[in-house]
Design a protein around this motif. Structure first.
Motif, PDB file in Angstrom:
ATOM      1  N   CYS A  79     -14.639-116.580 -25.509  1.00 61.86           N
ATOM      2  CA  CYS A  79     -13.433-117.424 -23.993  1.00 61.86           C
ATOM      3  C   CYS A  79     -13.636-117.027 -22.699  1.00 61.86           C
ATOM      4  N   ASN A  80     -14.051-116.079 -22.998  1.00 60.81           N
ATOM      5  CA  ASN A  80     -14.424-115.183 -21.262  1.00 60.81           C
ATOM      6  C   ASN A  80     -16.059-114.504 -20.799  1.00 60.81           C
ATOM      7  N   TYR A  81     -16.857-115.805 -21.575  1.00 61.76           N
ATOM      8  CA  TYR A  81     -18.455-116.079 -21.237  1.00 61.76           C
ATOM      9  C   TYR A  81     -18.651-117.165 -20.173  1.00 61.76           C
ATOM     10  N   ASN A  82     -19.348-115.487 -19.762  1.00 64.35           N
ATOM     11  CA  ASN A  82     -19.797-116.336 -18.657  1.00 64.35           C
ATOM     12  C   ASN A  82     -21.731-115.917 -18.339  1.00 64.35           C
ATOM     13  N   SER A  83     -22.230-117.025 -18.260  1.00 65.16           N
ATOM     14  CA  SER A  83     -23.806-116.870 -18.308  1.00 65.16           C
ATOM     15  C   SER A  83     -23.980-117.918 -17.463  1.00 65.16           C
ATOM     16  N   THR A  84     -25.131-118.314 -16.528  1.00 67.04           N
ATOM     17  CA  THR A  84     -25.847-118.806 -16.318  1.00 67.04           C
ATOM     18  C   THR A  84     -26.905-119.622 -17.032  1.00 67.04           C
ATOM     19  N   ILE A  85     -26.849-118.937 -18.080  1.00 70.49           N
ATOM     20  CA  ILE A  85     -28.328-119.643 -19.713  1.00 70.49           C
ATOM     21  C   ILE A  85     -27.026-120.521 -20.210  1.00 70.49           C
ATOM     22  N   LYS A  86     -27.236-121.405 -20.591  1.00 70.46           N
ATOM     23  CA  LYS A  86     -26.242-122.953 -21.157  1.00 70.46           C
ATOM     24  C   LYS A  86     -27.326-122.757 -22.747  1.00 70.46           C
ATOM     25  N   MET A  87     -26.670-122.937 -23.827  1.00 69.14           N
ATOM     26  CA  MET A  87     -26.844-123.267 -24.835  1.00 69.14           C
ATOM     27  C   MET A  87     -27.714-124.684 -25.699  1.00 69.14           C
ATOM     28  N   CYS A  88     -29.239-124.210 -26.103  1.00 69.34           N
ATOM     29  CA  CYS A  88     -29.650-125.865 -26.808  1.00 69.34           C
ATOM     30  C   CYS A  88     -29.286-126.861 -26.995  1.00 69.34           C
ATOM     31  N   PRO A  89     -29.563-127.483 -26.682  1.00 71.59           N
ATOM     32  CA  PRO A  89     -28.736-128.819 -27.707  1.00 71.59           C
ATOM     33  C   PRO A  89     -28.884-129.157 -28.784  1.00 71.59           C
ATOM     34  N   GLN A  90     -28.262-129.897 -30.152  1.00 76.65           N
ATOM     35  CA  GLN A  90     -27.402-129.349 -30.473  1.00 76.65           C
ATOM     36  C   GLN A  90     -28.808-130.529 -32.269  1.00 76.65           C
ATOM     37  N   CYS A  91     -29.022-131.917 -30.913  1.00 77.22           N
ATOM     38  CA  CYS A  91     -29.146-133.023 -31.508  1.00 77.22           C
ATOM     39  C   CYS A  91     -30.566-133.256 -30.650  1.00 77.22           C
ATOM     40  N   ASP A  92     -31.475-133.821 -30.819  1.00 85.14           N
ATOM     41  CA  ASP A  92     -32.285-135.007 -30.280  1.00 85.14           C
ATOM     42  C   ASP A  92     -31.883-135.517 -29.201  1.00 85.14           C
ATOM     43  N   TYR A  93     -32.783-136.098 -28.292  1.00 82.90           N
ATOM     44  CA  TYR A  93     -32.212-137.729 -27.081  1.00 82.90           C
ATOM     45  C   TYR A  93     -31.030-137.098 -26.511  1.00 82.90           C
ATOM     46  N   TYR A  94     -30.217-137.441 -27.228  1.00 81.43           N
ATOM     47  CA  TYR A  94     -28.891-137.535 -25.850  1.00 81.43           C
ATOM     48  C   TYR A  94     -28.176-136.576 -26.412  1.00 81.43           C
ATOM     49  N   CYS A  95     -28.222-134.862 -27.167  1.00 79.25           N
ATOM     50  CA  CYS A  95     -27.153-134.548 -26.968  1.00 79.25           C
ATOM     51  C   CYS A  95     -27.544-133.068 -25.644  1.00 79.25           C
ATOM     52  N   ASP A  96     -27.260-133.022 -24.896  1.00 79.89           N
ATOM     53  CA  ASP A  96     -27.198-132.000 -23.675  1.00 79.89           C
ATOM     54  C   ASP A  96     -27.133-130.929 -23.531  1.00 79.89           C
ATOM     55  N   PHE A  97     -27.384-129.439 -22.900  1.00 78.61           N
ATOM     56  CA  PHE A  97     -27.214-128.139 -22.921  1.00 78.61           C
ATOM     57  C   PHE A  97     -25.757-127.805 -22.737  1.00 78.61           C
ATOM     58  N   TRP A  98     -24.947-127.655 -22.981  1.00 75.08           N
ATOM     59  CA  TRP A  98     -23.804-126.646 -23.136  1.00 75.08           C
ATOM     60  C   TRP A  98     -23.387-125.961 -23.102  1.00 75.08           C
ATOM     61  N   ASP A  99     -21.889-125.342 -22.542  1.00 77.82           N
ATOM     62  CA  ASP A  99     -21.663-124.201 -22.372  1.00 77.82           C
ATOM     63  C   ASP A  99     -20.827-123.709 -23.122  1.00 77.82           C
ATOM     64  N   LEU A 100     -20.817-122.112 -24.157  1.00 75.44           N
ATOM     65  CA  LEU A 100     -20.365-121.707 -25.164  1.00 75.44           C
ATOM     66  C   LEU A 100     -18.920-121.094 -25.164  1.00 75.44           C
ATOM     67  N   LYS A 101     -18.987-121.661 -23.819  1.00 75.96           N
ATOM     68  CA  LYS A 101     -16.943-121.040 -23.473  1.00 75.96           C
ATOM     69  C   LYS A 101     -16.164-122.122 -23.945  1.00 75.96           C
ATOM     70  N   THR A 102     -16.679-123.290 -23.981  1.00 72.74           N
ATOM     71  CA  THR A 102     -16.366-124.902 -24.392  1.00 72.74           C
ATOM     72  C   THR A 102     -15.516-124.633 -25.925  1.00 72.74           C
ATOM     73  N   THR A 103     -15.677-123.540 -26.645  1.00 68.56           N
ATOM     74  CA  THR A 103     -15.590-123.532 -28.307  1.00 68.56           C
ATOM     75  C   THR A 103     -14.776-122.369 -27.998  1.00 68.56           C
ATOM     76  N   CYS A 104     -14.051-122.255 -27.191  1.00 68.50           N
ATOM     77  CA  CYS A 104     -13.251-121.493 -27.253  1.00 68.50           C
ATOM     78  C   CYS A 104     -12.051-121.510 -28.573  1.00 68.50           C
ATOM     79  N   LEU A 105     -11.262-123.114 -27.904  1.00 66.60           N
ATOM     80  CA  LEU A 105     -10.264-123.029 -29.370  1.00 66.60           C
ATOM     81  C   LEU A 105     -11.103-122.697 -30.648  1.00 66.60           C
ATOM     82  N   GLN A 106     -12.120-123.382 -30.778  1.00 61.43           N
ATOM     83  CA  GLN A 106     -12.738-123.347 -31.645  1.00 61.43           C
ATOM     84  C   GLN A 106     -13.247-122.244 -32.606  1.00 61.43           C
TER      85      GLN A 106
END
Length: 920
Positions: free
Chosen positions: A331-358
């Protein structure tokens, strides 16, 4: 639930007998339509045929009915025909079984019937021994009734407890306590042992069972070539008759019948917290249905401690969720490096912080209490099965089924018909009857091989369907049309779109396979040449459950043990048919597993409850509509007309009920590590399910013919197998699906959970990724979960830490499964299948019964002898009194009336060629 009570007396009091008769026979006394027109003979069964059906009005159908009914009358049954004009061509044949038929077939079916009161035995030396044994049987329970002076505080506590329990126990004023009565296998030659003069000696349930036995075996054709031209089942299948059923004993809304009493006091949802009147359920529906409700009630009660422990674990998890270091780091994760896409073509890089609730939700099901609860549930499953065996032994003894063997059943008529041309016969050592011998190489082996092969093929087909749905999701996620469509829903939420469509496809295949498999399983089981109905039902149940197991659990096993486990790494993904595998959601596979379990378990329970309650009403409406049409109405106060409008219960009536509960038991045990609230939801469902099933049986179905069984059959072996499987699955879920082991290893190594999240992530070069979508992310690295390190070029390999964690996972599985298995072994050793008190009670009852039989036999023999017997008679008597149960039965139920002949029959070999004992 109605616990089995100790034997207090060998006789009913006059008032108790009157209450019992009033409840059991009250329907016949208060409802004139339950008797013939003479108002004396009871209607024990009803046959119906429809003049409006073409198949029922052919010359062949008339001839079949004539021959069949003539054979019934030749057997001694009495028929009375009714065809009211206002019922649109419905013809009813009422059947009554007179006393002679009841006596004959009670002996054929080897029914255990209540004996006379022991107090009627002559006063003598042997009598005193018998009465002393009876008093010894009752002394423990009698002492419980003695008021003892104790501490006043304890008295008050006991009084408060009794007041609370009185709200839960069955009302003794409505359902009088049923004291155990001594019984023996009925024999016409020994009828002096039985109280045949009692009004309810042959209850309506026994009468209907005897008539059903006759209906299943009488021929309806005089042709010698048709071996299957017998039985009411085939006559109904070719529309010669439309229905055959025993009658309910009254109306739901009119007091005075057991049906009304059970409907108001047992089937009502408002009574869901009260115990069940199981003795009366057994008397009305028979032992098979009575045991189902006994098992369901016992299972529901056992869910209470499991629900409390699971709820406490979840409450503890919720209270400590904000103190969980890994989820707070996310939840408090701060990094300039984002997570790798989870699928081909349309998945974008994403921030680990967005999975706080999960991550916080995942912690509710993935924390140290998970291991404790998994061990507890394995212990609970072992206790449940062992305690059920003890409780089942109590119930089977109470219902006079102790020692009942499936091989005592008569062969199925279909089994004998298929072997009609087999000339070789063998003597059944249990029933003493000669039966055809099934050729092993020519009939038994080919049928078994075919059955096994088809079942295995269908199970593999069901697994292939699950694999096909997974490949469908994988291919659809990589399809170009998702990026080219203008539909906002498809383009913006492709994962939701693919999941929804895949689930729909899977549901369609499940429904299709269920229908196909039901038909094939019945056909294959018929080919296996199973001798008795119990063997047939068990084999059919096992086949259908195997497919249901695959259908319901395959997708859950996929998420728990395969999804996200073999996807590879960025730049080197493992692909199937050119498509990248599915990865777990950002919250992890355990969160997906928990959600999948919750949806399937809760959703299917809700849907099954609705379908179970609505389907009988729909079938009832369709049955009436098909019979008389849309514009006509059947309104009649006659019970045999009202029951015709109900749905036939059939041989498989209890199968869907058991299947639903056993599948639920799988959710409660096999995957409980991923969903600790499963026992709680199961408990809530079962409290309502018990009463809704009772209401359904009483209101929507015709009264089923009682069946005699000794236990819940193959379902117990299935439950035992599920319990053993749950040890393996829970161990692997904790070790490989949850993050419990990596966290434990990290904390043991570093002393704290600081920087754990960063420790589980590996940075990969973006250049190794292919099929990237357009993105505003400008960094050269992206993070990916897993223990990897850069080797050279574009190559990566697992770190040493990965192998340490893998070794810890495997070690945990070994330790967990051995500890739990040891605990289960100790539990099974500590809890015997039958209590010592019950074992002693059975032995004492056997002694009293044997002594009573021999005393009555001796008294009748002495009355016919003059002068009295010599002193040697007493020695013979003493020898016989010491015989074991089986030897005693051979002696007591033989042809010999003289006690000396009886003794000689046992202690010496019979002369060659002489006839054997009567029951053999």
């Amino acid at each position: 639930m109605h616990s089995a009570m100790s034997l207090r007396s060998n006789s009913y009091s006059k008032m108790e007998m009157e209450n019992f008769t009033k409840i059991v026979m009250g329907g016949i006394l208060n409802n004139p339509s339950l008797t013939f027109n003479d108002r004396v003979r009871s209607v024990d069964f009803v046959l119906v045929w429809e003049a409006g059906k073409d198949d029922a009005t052919t010359e062949e159908a008339y001839e079949h009915r004539r021959i069949f009914e003539q054979n019934l009358e030749n057997e001694g049954l009495q028929l009375e025909k009714e065809a009211p004009e206002e019922l649109y061509g419905l013809h009813f044949i009422k059947i009554h079984a007179p006393l002679a038929v009841l006596r004959d077939y009670s002996e054929v079916l080897k029914l255990r019937m209540p004996m006379k009161e022991c107090s009627k035995i002559r006063k003598g030396a042997r009598t005193n021994a018998i009465l002393n044994a009876a008093m010894y049987m009752s002394k423990f329970s009698a002492l419980k009734d003695v008021h003892e002076k104790t501490n006043s505080l304890i008295d008050k506590i006991d009084e408060c407890w009794d007041n609370v329990m009185s709200k839960i126990r069955v009302d003794p004023a409505l359902f009088p306590e049923r004291k155990h009565r001594l019984t023996a296998i009925y024999s016409k030659d020994k009828e002096y042992l039985f109280d045949t003069s009692a009004e309810c000696f042959w209850t309506p349930s026994i009468r209907s069972r005897i008539v059903q036995f006759i209906l299943d075996r009488k021929k309806f054709s005089e042709s010698a070539n048709d071996d299957f031209a017998f039985g009411i089942t085939r006559l109904i299948s070719n529309n010669t008759y439309s229905a055959a059923y025993p009658l309910h004993d009254g109306d739901l809304k009119t007091p005075g019948s057991m049906r009304h009493l059970l409907y108001t006091e047992w089937a009502s949802v408002s009574k869901c917290l009260k115990y069940q009147p199981l003795d009366y359920v057994k008397d009305y529906f028979g032992v098979k249905i009575g045991l189902y409700f006994a098992w369901l009630g016992f299972y529901t009660h056992m869910l209470i401690p499991a629900s409390l422990v699971g709820l406490i674990c979840v409450i503890y998890s919720a209270a400590t969720v904000y103190s969980n270091k890994p989820s707070e780091d996310i939840c408090n994760y701060n990094s300039t490096i984002k997570m790798c896409p989870q699928c081909d073509y349309y998945c974008d890089f994403w921030d680990l912080k967005t999975t706080c609730l999960q991550s916080r939700i995942t912690y509710l099901f993935d924390n140290p209490t998970t291991v404790f609860f998994a061990i507890f549930m394995s212990f609970w499953a072992a206790c449940f099965l062992e305690l059920w065996k003890r409780y089942s032994a109590e119930m089977t003894h109470r219902w006079d089924l102790t020692g009942f063997d499936v091989y005592e059943e008569h062969p199925r008529p279909q089994y004998l018909a298929r072997l009609a041309h087999v000339k070789r016969t063998q003597l059944n050592v249990v029933t003493g009857e000669r039966e055809p011998m099934v050729p092993f190489w020519r009939m038994r082996l080919p049928a078994a091989l075919m059955s096994f092969s088809v079942v295995a093929l269908l199970i593999l087909l069901a697994l292939a369907t699950v694999l096909g749905v997974v490949l469908y999701r994988m291919s659809l996620l990589g399809a170009n049309f998702l990026r080219q469509q203008d539909n906002v829903l498809i383009t913006y939420s492709p994962i939701m779109f693919t999941t929804a469509t895949a689930a729909s496809i899977n549901l369609v295949f499940i429904c299709i396979f269920n229908y196909i498999y039901q038909f094939l399983a019945e056909w294959l089981t018929e080919k296996e040449l199973l001798r008795t109905q119990t063997e047939f039902d068990d084999s059919l149940t096992l086949k259908i459950y195997l497919l249901q197991f695959v259908n319901y659990y395959a997708s859950i096993f996929y998420i728990a043990f395969f999804k996200g486990k073999f996807v590879g790494r960025p730049g080197d993904y493992v692909r199937f048919f050119g498509h990248r595998q599915e990865e777990c959601s950002p919250g992890g596979c355990l969160l997906e597993l928990s959600i999948q379990l919750a949806i399937i378990m809760i959703g299917k329970q809700f849907i099954n409850t609705v379908v179970e309650m609505m389907m009988p009403y729909v079938l009832k409406w369709w049955n009436i509509l098909r019979t008389i049409g849309r514009k006509k109405r059947i309104k009649s106060p006659l019970q045999w007309v009202k029951d015709f409008k109900l749905v036939d219960f059939g041989n498989m009536g209890l199968f869907p009920e058991y299947l639903e509960m056993v599948l639920q038991y799988g959710f409660v045990t096999i995957f409980v590590a991923a969903f600790p609230l499963a026992p709680l939801f199961a408990l809530i469902n079962n409290v309502l399910e018990m009463r809704l099933d009772a209401k359904k049986f009483l209101t929507c179905y015709r009264r089923p013919v009682p069946q005699r069984v000794s236990d819940i059959g193959v379902w117990y072996r299935i439950l035992d197998s599920i319990g053993k499987l749950s040890i393996i699955t829970n161990g692997f879920i904790i070790a490989f699906t949850s993050e419990f082991i990596p966290r434990l290893v990290y904390q043991f190594t570093n002393g704290s959970m600081d920087q754990y999240v960063n420790h589980t992530l590996t940075d990969f070069r973006i250049s190794v990724l292919g099929n990237l979508t357009k993105s505003t992310y400008n960094e050269t690295m992206c993070s990916y979960p897993g223990y990897w390190h850069y080797k050279d070029g574009d190559d990566y390999e697992h770190t040493n830490w990965y192998w340490h964690v893998m070794g810890a996972r495997l070690a945990f599985v070994v330790v967990f499964e051995n500890v739990v298995a040891l605990v289960m072994i100790i539990v099974r050793w500590a809890i015997p299948d039958m209590s010592g008190e019950l074992r002693d009670r059975i032995r004492r009852e056997a002694y009293v019964i044997n002594s009573f039989i021999m005393e009555e036999t001796r008294a009748r023999s002495q009355a016919r002898r003059s002068p009295p017997g010599e002193d040697g008679d007493e020695s013979n008597w003493n020898h016989l009194a010491s015989l074991s149960g089986s030897d005693f039965d051979l002696a007591a139920h033989g042809d010999h009336q003289d006690i000396r002949d009886l003794s000689k029959h046992v202690v010496t070999q019979p002369p060659e060629g002489s006839p054997g004992p009567e029951h053999v």
